[in-house]
Design a protein around this motif. Structure first.
Motif, mmCIF file in Angstrom:
data_model
loop_
_atom_site.group_PDB
_atom_site.id
_atom_site.type_symbol
_atom_site.label_atom_id
_atom_site.label_comp_id
_atom_site.label_asym_id
_atom_site.label_seq_id
_atom_site.Cartn_x
_atom_site.Cartn_y
_atom_site.Cartn_z
ATOM 1 N N TYR A 160 0.534 -0.830 -0.377
ATOM 2 C CA TYR A 160 -0.290 0.033 0.162
ATOM 3 C C TYR A 160 0.736 1.140 -0.102
ATOM 4 O O TYR A 160 1.489 1.382 0.606
ATOM 5 N N PHE A 161 0.603 1.945 -0.884
ATOM 6 C CA PHE A 161 1.487 3.507 -0.985
ATOM 7 C C PHE A 161 0.790 4.439 -0.472
ATOM 8 O O PHE A 161 -0.359 4.589 -0.854
ATOM 9 N N HIS A 162 1.705 5.268 0.386
ATOM 10 C CA HIS A 162 0.281 6.603 0.053
ATOM 11 C C HIS A 162 0.499 7.833 -0.586
ATOM 12 O O HIS A 162 1.726 7.407 -1.592
ATOM 13 N N ALA A 163 0.503 8.805 -0.488
ATOM 14 C CA ALA A 163 0.115 9.832 -1.609
ATOM 15 C C ALA A 163 1.788 10.244 -1.587
ATOM 16 O O ALA A 163 3.466 9.846 -0.890
ATOM 17 N N ASN A 164 2.179 10.295 -3.003
ATOM 18 C CA ASN A 164 3.997 10.495 -3.757
ATOM 19 C C ASN A 164 4.559 10.029 -3.676
ATOM 20 O O ASN A 164 5.476 10.203 -2.890
ATOM 21 N N SER A 165 4.136 8.044 -2.744
ATOM 22 C CA SER A 165 5.113 7.487 -3.337
ATOM 23 C C SER A 165 4.976 6.253 -4.260
ATOM 24 O O SER A 165 3.664 6.945 -5.659
ATOM 25 N N GLY A 166 5.862 5.645 -4.624
ATOM 26 C CA GLY A 166 5.989 4.439 -5.660
ATOM 27 C C GLY A 166 6.920 3.455 -5.147
ATOM 28 O O GLY A 166 7.948 3.202 -4.752
ATOM 29 N N LEU A 167 7.363 3.134 -6.477
ATOM 30 C CA LEU A 167 8.265 1.938 -6.757
ATOM 31 C C LEU A 167 9.085 1.902 -7.574
ATOM 32 O O LEU A 167 8.676 2.355 -9.155
ATOM 33 N N ILE A 168 10.276 2.379 -7.121
ATOM 34 C CA ILE A 168 11.613 2.685 -8.887
ATOM 35 C C ILE A 168 12.429 1.056 -8.666
ATOM 36 O O ILE A 168 13.554 1.163 -8.137
#
Length: 503
Positions: free
Chosen positions: A220-228
């Motif tokens: 689960y990702f918070h706002a302005n988050s992600g995976l690179i």
């Protein structure tokens, strides 16, 4: 005249005041009513505060009342906290002598935070009650919260007091590198199904490493988050077929806002970004929801990103965006995207088989599939599109045109559609000669409704009345559909093998 007016106003004021017996409150008699008998604070994660939920309390009587006490049944040990009409009471747990005026109401705002330790189960119910008054006048409102024990991943604070960041070109973003030897979490590059994961900021895979997601992993990702996924690193999503609607073996990437009101809200987090030079990326049985761009594949090092049995929904920009990428996709379903469900841009090499690209976004400018060989302002501006092949696919949506070919003559633009349902209003354009251009189009079913079961809730099953029923070419057969059901011959188009709709 002014003196007469003043006497008249004084008399009116006194008459209004005489309508009330006094300004004193009477004791509560247990006749309060509530906007809810049970307050469900939807799924929250351990060690993170929930959203705020509101309960309204009504006094329908003609008298101002005094509520001697409003408190949690568990008192100061409650995992919940509340404010009563803005007041905080004793630690947000206990409130004394609360006045509620006649024919009026008050608001109680409720939150919870549940801390975890080594004994915390994976999922459990946090319950309590709000008690109003006591004894014969006691009234209660139930509180229920489903809590998931979670691993929290976020940028650490450096020794100089600054917060960890990631270099992106000439800029830095709020993020961190996953650590396979983290002193608290152990191997952060291995996402298991034992606990949920909540990510703050962008989590990056270090160069030369591989991030792995086990079947059933929940991220689960918070706002302005992600995976690179960085240069020379990889992603392996190892989801498998599920046997129930809970998708117990799927890997799911979603927002950390778990309330039902946020279930279909796009753009709650960033993207899964396969950066230029990442290698051997394999994604299987993944569901992505509510991102800005579901999956961004940028450039390649000569190896294809393999994406199979994957669903992507509710993205503000794109479901999948390739930028001069190499992607091979099977049994992919994408819907509800603000620009295009699939965007193959800046050239590259793409092959999609038995995929359903739909777009029911409400604006008329959205597309199911966008293909181009250039990006404005880039150097060079155009790159070769060596292949964009679509076999046994459905390209559809709510707009009159759901496919756009956008090319510049400076670079190759090779495309082919075989045995596909396509929704288009451009058949007068030379690039869209669906019936007379065998180099680019074969066995196209134009503008015929595939009759999805319910695209509004992302259900793209078809039955035997669909225009896609038994119209596939066996040469492109993927033996199992996205649910693991064996395809018959000739196969249906799209990601789903037909079955009767429920009645």
């Amino acid at each position: 005249m002014p003196r007469i007016t003043l006497l008249l106003l004084t008399g009116i004021l006194l008459s209004f005041c005489s309508c009330r017996s006094d300004f004193e409150t009477t004791a509560s008699t247990g006749d309060l009513t509530f906007s809810k008998d049970t307050v469900y604070l939807d799924t929250v994660f351990t060690n993170l505060s929930s959203s705020t939920f509101a309960l309204k309390v009504y006094n329908h009587s003609k008298k101002d009342i005094n509520i001697p006490q409003i408190k949690f049944a568990k008192g100061l040990n409650s995992k919940y906290r509340m404010s009563v009409d803005g007041a905080q009471g004793n630690q947000g747990k206990i409130f004394e002598n609360v006045t509620l005026l006649a024919k009026d109401s008050l608001y109680i705002f409720i939150e919870t935070t549940v801390e975890s330790d080594s004994s915390t189960p994976k999922e459990f119910l946090n319950t309590d009650q709000i008690e109003f008054d006591s004894g014969a006048n006691l009234q209660k409102v139930e509180l229920v919260t489903l809590v998931q024990d979670a691993v929290l991943l976020y940028p650490k604070r450096n020794t100089d007091g600054t917060t960890e960041t990631l270099p992106i070109g000439n800029e830095k973003i709020y993020g961190f590198y996953l650590d396979k030897n983290d002193p608290i979490h152990g191997n952060e590059l291995h996402f298991t199904n034992r606990k949920a994961y909540v990510i703050y900021g962008y989590a990056a895979v270090p160069e030369g490493e591989t991030v792995t997601f086990d079947p059933g992993a929940r991220v689960y990702f918070h706002a302005n988050s992600g995976l690179i996924v960085s240069k020379n690193s990889s992603i392996q999503v190892n989801g498998t077929k599920s046997t129930t609607d809970k998708l117990e073996n799927e890997v799911i990437f979603s927002s950390d806002r778990q309330q039902p009101d946020f279930a279909y809200i796009p753009g709650q987090w960033g993207t899964i970004w396969l950066q230029n030079g990442s290698a051997n990326n394999k994604i299987q049985n993944l569901t992505v929801k509510n991102a800005t761009v579901g999956l961004l594949a940028e450039g390649n090092n000569g190896t294809a990103a393999s994406i199979k049995n994957t669903q992507i929904y509710n993205c503000t920009h794109y479901g999948i965006q390739g930028k001069n990428a190499i992607i091979e996709g099977e049994n992919i379903v994408i819907n509800y995207t603000g620009q295009a469900s699939l965007a193959c841009t800046y050239g590259g090499n793409y092959k999609f088989t038995h995929c359903t690209f739909n777009n029911n976004w409400s604006s008329p400018g959205q597309l199911a599939v966008y293909i181009s060989n250039y990006i404005s302002g880039a150097v060079p501006e155009a790159k070769n599109l060596t292949q964009a092949a679509f076999n046994n696919c459905i390209i559809y949506g709510s707009y009159s045109n759901e496919m756009l070919l956008d090319k510049k003559p400076e670079a190759l633009f090779n495309y082919q559609f075989n045995n596909c349902v396509i929704k288009s209003n451009k058949n007068n354009n030379s690039d869209y000669q669906f019936e007379t251009d065998p180099v680019h189009y074969n066995a196209i079913i134009l503008n015929k409704d595939p009759k999805f079961f319910n695209p509004n809730i992302n259900n793209f099953n078809i039955d035997n009345t669909s225009s896609a029923f038994a119209k596939g070419n066996s040469a492109y057969l993927i033996p199992l559909d996205i649910l693991g059901i064996t395809r018959t011959l000739p196969p249906d188009l799209g990601a789903y093998q037909n079955k009767p709709f429920p009645k």
